[in-house]
Design a protein around this motif. Sequence first.
Motif, short mmCIF file in Angstrom:
data_model
loop_
_atom_site.label_atom_id
_atom_site.label_comp_id
_atom_site.label_asym_id
_atom_site.label_seq_id
_atom_site.Cartn_x
_atom_site.Cartn_y
_atom_site.Cartn_z
N ASP A 141 0.83 -1.22 0.00
CA ASP A 141 0.00 0.00 0.00
C ASP A 141 0.86 1.26 0.00
N GLY A 142 1.93 1.22 -0.78
CA GLY A 142 2.77 2.40 -0.98
C GLY A 142 3.81 2.64 0.08
N VAL A 143 3.93 1.79 1.08
CA VAL A 143 4.90 1.98 2.15
C VAL A 143 5.89 0.81 2.14
N ALA A 144 7.17 1.13 2.21
CA ALA A 144 8.21 0.10 2.26
C ALA A 144 8.20 -0.54 3.64
N ALA A 197 -2.44 -4.62 10.52
CA ALA A 197 -2.84 -6.03 10.62
C ALA A 197 -3.08 -6.61 9.23
N ARG A 198 -3.75 -5.85 8.36
CA ARG A 198 -3.97 -6.34 6.99
C ARG A 198 -2.64 -6.46 6.25
N ALA A 199 -1.74 -5.50 6.47
CA ALA A 199 -0.45 -5.53 5.80
C ALA A 199 0.36 -6.76 6.22
N MET A 255 -9.95 -9.53 13.25
CA MET A 255 -10.31 -9.48 11.85
C MET A 255 -10.21 -10.84 11.17
N ASN A 256 -9.72 -11.84 11.91
CA ASN A 256 -9.50 -13.16 11.32
C ASN A 256 -8.72 -13.05 10.01
N VAL A 257 -7.58 -12.37 10.09
CA VAL A 257 -6.74 -12.19 8.91
C VAL A 257 -6.40 -13.56 8.32
#
Length: 375
Positions: A78-81, A154-156, A187-189
Amino acid sequence: MTDAIEPFRYIVPDGAIADLHARIDATRWPEAQTVDDWSQGVPLAILREFVETWRHGYDWRPTEAWINAQGLSTTTIDGVAIRFLHVRSPRADAVPLILTHGWPGSILEFRGVLGALTDPADGSPAFHCVVPCLPGYGLSGKPATKGWGVDAIARAWGTLMARLGYARWFAQGGDWGAVVTTQIGRMNVAGCAGIHLNMPVARPLPEDLANPTPAEQRALAALQHYQQWDSGYSTQQRTRPQTVGYSLVDSPVGLAAWIYEKMWAWTDNQGRPEDALSRGAIIDNLMLYWLTASGASSARLYWESFGSFAPSDITMPVACSNFPKEILPAPRKWVERHCTNLVHWGEMPKGGHFAAWEQPDLFVGELRTAFALMG
């Protein structure tokens, strides 16, 4: 922008070390505190002694070499290293595990546990360890726009583990790492099979206050102490991170005081941070904030997500380890209300907020026990 994961090397220019030394040499020190304890903050003589070691008795290069030897890698999400250590176990039965640090810690909190987790000598469970720098912290990139709160992280982490080819994995964290890991559970990733927390987040209900148990009394006293005497840093960072960030990025001594005080307040010590953590290790961690100029960017996570330090209902397997000097302890009774599949609760005999860093052997034992119960 690609999904590629690539090797990354972090080499600090000699000029950056020289600049640090020049800034320390030019420090304008305040007068001493008017008390003979830490109640007004880090005592002047103690901080000057600490900084003297930083300036004249410390070498960054061994830690730099260690970081680069731990499978240091980078990917863009998402654009972040996102920079992370990836220490694979030689064991064929090893299970993937993502370990998340908090503030004012770093990936170096886990330096003393990676060997035992990835390559145990006694046949204990083994793990492939992934240790990312939080966005805005250490070696990771700094988000240029708002929105990088704990849900996004968390999603990342789910994206990161998928890119590494891990279809089933566990997650662990303390401090902000606990909040991120809690969100992974809430979130049950996809791919996460269970979580371990060394700072579970829970709060009392009104009925708990009427006749609290001894464990609840200790937790309530700790919460009151935190609110009255220990939360000034978080109030500043969650309301005006940019304002305090100017000082933290510009002044090495200011940054040292800001972080060193928490090493005193949050570790299981007898009066000095060095009772719990070596001075060299404290400085190593401090350097990851100084060299990357992340005083402001790390503080912004408080602005983004401080309200996420609230209970979350989780149905996936959860394990918790309660260290006696944790800054915000949560009794099992409070945690069980939100974690309906609590498979392990460990009461530790010693240790504080920085569990893996302070008590590596206890920490490793807890993770082995916890994740074995999750299959």
